[in-house]
Design a protein around this motif. Structure first.
Motif, PDB file in Angstrom:
ATOM      1  N   THR A  56      -2.512  -7.395   5.923  1.00  0.00           N
ATOM      2  CA  THR A  56      -3.493  -6.329   5.736  1.00  0.00           C
ATOM      3  C   THR A  56      -2.779  -5.045   5.351  1.00  0.00           C
ATOM      4  N   TYR A  61     -10.167 -11.670   4.706  1.00  0.00           N
ATOM      5  CA  TYR A  61     -10.846 -11.773   6.002  1.00  0.00           C
ATOM      6  C   TYR A  61     -11.949 -10.708   6.060  1.00  0.00           C
ATOM      7  N   PHE A 107     -16.750 -19.537   8.653  1.00  0.00           N
ATOM      8  CA  PHE A 107     -15.418 -18.951   8.456  1.00  0.00           C
ATOM      9  C   PHE A 107     -14.669 -19.806   7.434  1.00  0.00           C
ATOM     10  N   GLY A 151      -5.232 -13.472   2.831  1.00  0.00           N
ATOM     11  CA  GLY A 151      -4.731 -14.627   3.569  1.00  0.00           C
ATOM     12  C   GLY A 151      -3.814 -15.437   2.671  1.00  0.00           C
ATOM     13  N   HIS A 183      -8.148 -14.474  -0.678  1.00  0.00           N
ATOM     14  CA  HIS A 183      -8.861 -14.733   0.580  1.00  0.00           C
ATOM     15  C   HIS A 183      -8.847 -13.441   1.386  1.00  0.00           C
ATOM     16  N   LEU A 240      -1.893 -13.728   7.571  1.00  0.00           N
ATOM     17  CA  LEU A 240      -2.926 -12.756   7.210  1.00  0.00           C
ATOM     18  C   LEU A 240      -2.239 -11.397   7.056  1.00  0.00           C
ATOM     19  N   ASP A 295     -11.437 -19.648   5.883  1.00  0.00           N
ATOM     20  CA  ASP A 295     -10.005 -19.669   5.555  1.00  0.00           C
ATOM     21  C   ASP A 295      -9.123 -20.290   6.630  1.00  0.00           C
ATOM     22  N   HIS A 298      -9.916 -13.339  14.963  1.00  0.00           N
ATOM     23  CA  HIS A 298      -8.541 -13.755  15.239  1.00  0.00           C
ATOM     24  C   HIS A 298      -8.088 -13.199  16.586  1.00  0.00           C
TER      25      HIS A 298
END
Ligand SMILES: Cc1cc2nc3c(=O)[nH]c(=O)nc-3n(C[C@H](O)[C@H](O)[C@H](O)COP(=O)(O)OP(=O)(O)OC[C@H]3O[C@@H](n4cnc5c(N)ncnc54)[C@H](O)[C@@H]3O)c2cc1C
Length: 499
Positions: A416, A454, A406, A355, A452, A414, A408, A174
């Motif tokens: 975290t 990452y 990849f 995600g 999802h 996103l 998603d 990203h």
């Protein structure tokens, strides 16, 4: 005598090598100097644990379940990488490529072997037509940015200046420019890599290893060590001008802010990035966490009020803004090369990504409240934070979702959860519990059963589907590639796909 010893060990190991990679064979690790040393280029260096530089050469960004190293090989050429992999194979010693050291995932804790320190592979060659550039596989993000900037060029790169360039890219990658051009991995034209058998291979969409091309863009840590790669590059537009506006909110505005971020994500132009944080900062609020909202826009000297008015109307505690260039963004985001994000430290950080298509404001309120409890002053986790990345998605959506590993591309947000505490392995179980339970609040609020995660942020507690995609064909394809290119799971430490 040394040569004879090396030959004997080499032949002996070559025989064992063909039988099994998993047999535990213990050789004196300082044989690496006499056996591998002569095979390396003149600039390469083997750093043994007795060397004063060893601590520096093996320091990590986070001490969570970190890999253990018996020796570090500072490579200078792609042949150095291939020779080191072959040496490690012949001696059944694990090997791991390292660039930025920011990789943090539980599976790395199982690693005990040779570090292949890639920094020496740091070339940049811009093509004559100015549309592509070829980089060494040991580049850090800021080196790619700086080299291109000097030529009036840019490409998609991770926002943190000091991660490796490829670490993010191999998991998709990203970056602030993804709204315009796609993910970092979407920029790849070709790459050169050393596969598990120690052989150098060219990989591209149409070359001899074209099947691997799909896997390298999303699950690339599983298949080889990339020694160089060619990527698309672009002219820097608007003289590189970017602006940002930052709002600080207290708890009372959390639900309204996330509803507004949902609205923003439907309006964002390609050259925009929204990054938000929940964290404690006693200078902003002595008792409670705060919610920071950052909106960055390209090509303007102040972020267009169309995008910021609604946030101002919510009554933030403070508003600040400034403008600069694309190169200022890491500093604005607190991940520039001179910030704490780039220091190797005696700290344990674990990340728990999820995600989302959009935010459930009620769940975000609950998340803030739970975060407030687990980070009360005096808690060992009170330097934790939650990061929300709202990248523009136009460029990412232009790439067909089945064309890379990849998984998603449909997610707009996103999140975290990042737990942080002073290094104490006794706290790891608690940190994992906290991170998992905070993330679960968001999953429950999402209305989807599928987490999802990452892969580049994953804690390592997630399922393979969570990191590599829930469509059954994805894992099937990845396992087939793994069986073909890495049947003995030599790349078995960073979010590994089992054969
Ligand atoms: C502060 C911070 C900011 C971040 N920002 C972003 C961001 O903006 N965008 C984003 O997508 N991710 C971001 N990440 C996540 C990042 O993608 C991963 O942490 C990634 O693993 C970092 O790569 P590294 O080279 O720094 O780490 P390392 O630990 O050196 O490498 C991680 C793993 O990558 C593999 N690897 C490294 N080099 C090579 C190579 N040449 N060939 C093959 N495999 C290789 C190895 O398996 C290694 O274990 C960020 C992480 C942190 C901590």
């Amino acid at each position: 005598m040394a040569a004879l010893k090396a030959w004997i060990i080499g032949v002996f190991c070559a025989v064992l090598f063909t039988d099994s990679f998993t047999t535990a064979i213990v050789f004196p690790r300082d044989d690496i100097a006499s056996v591998l040393g002569p095979q390396l280029s003149s600039g390469a260096q083997i750093v043994l644990s007795s060397n004063p530089d060893f601590g520096n050469a093996t320091a990590r960004w986070s001490l969570f379940d970190h890999p253990k190293f018996t020796a570090a090989v500072k490579v200078r050429t792609e042949e150095d990488v291939a020779a080191t992999v072959r040496y490690a194979n012949q001696n059944s010693i694990p090997f791991l490529a390292v660039v930025g050291t920011h990789g943090t995932i539980a599976s790395l804790g199982k690693f005990n072997g040779i570090e292949i320190l890639m920094h020496g592979l740091n070339s940049t060659v811009i093509s004559k037509d100015g549309k592509t550039a070829t980089f060494g596989g040991g580049k850090k993000s800021f080196q790619v940015i700086d080299d291109l900037w000097a030529a009036g060029k840019q490409t998609v790169s991770g926002i943190c200046e000091c991660t490796g360039y490829l670490g993010p890219a191999l998991g998709g990658g990203h970056g602030v420019l993804q709204g315009k051009y796609g993910l970092i991995a979407d920029q790849f034209i070709s790459m050169r890599m050393v596969t598990a058998d120690g052989v150098l291979r060219d990989v591209s969409a149409s070359g001899p290893n074209s099947d691997l091309w799909w896997g390298m863009r999303g699950a690339g840590h599983n298949f080889g060590i990339v020694t160089s790669f060619t990527s698309k590059i672009y002219d820097v537009p608007y003289g590189g001008l970017w602006s940002h506006e930052t709002f600080i909110f207290n708890r009372s505005k959390v639900e309204a802010v996330f509803d507004t971020i949902n609205w923003l994500s439907t309006q964002q132009p390609p050259g925009m990035f929204n990054r938000d944080l929940i964290y404690r900062d006693p200078t902003k609020d002595p008792n409670n966490p705060v919610l920071e909202v950052d909106i960055l826009e390209e090509g303007v000297s102040a972020v267009n009020s169309t995008f910021t008015d609604r946030f101002r109307a919510l009554g933030p505690m403070s508003v600040t803004s400034s403008s600069g260039t694309y190169k200022d963004i890491p500093r604005w985001a607190g991940v520039g090369r001179h910030t704490a994000a780039c220091k190797k430290k005696d700290f344990t950080k674990i990340r728990f990504p999820i995600g989302l298509i959009s935010y459930n404001a009620t769940a975000l309120g609950a998340l803030f409240d739970e975060f407030t409890k687990v980070t009360v002053p005096g808690s060992p986790f009170n330097r934790s934070e939650i990061m929300f990345e709202g990248y523009s998605q136009h460029g990412v959506r232009e790439i067909p979702t089945d064309s890379t590993a990849f998984p998603d591309r449909a997610d707009n947000q996103l999140v975290t959860i990042g737990t942080a505490n002073s290094h104490d392995p006794g706290l790891d179980a608690q940190a994992l519990k906290i991170g998992d339970s905070l993330r679960q609040i968001l999953l429950d609020g999402s209305g989807s059963p599928d987490m999802h995660s990452y892969v580049n942020y994953a804690a390592g507690t997630e399922s393979l589907q969570s990191m590599y995609g829930f469509e059954p064909w994805r894992l099937k394809k990845l396992k087939e590639l793994k069986a073909k290119y890495d049947p003995h799971e030599r790349f078995g430490y960073y979010a590994p796909i089992p054969v």
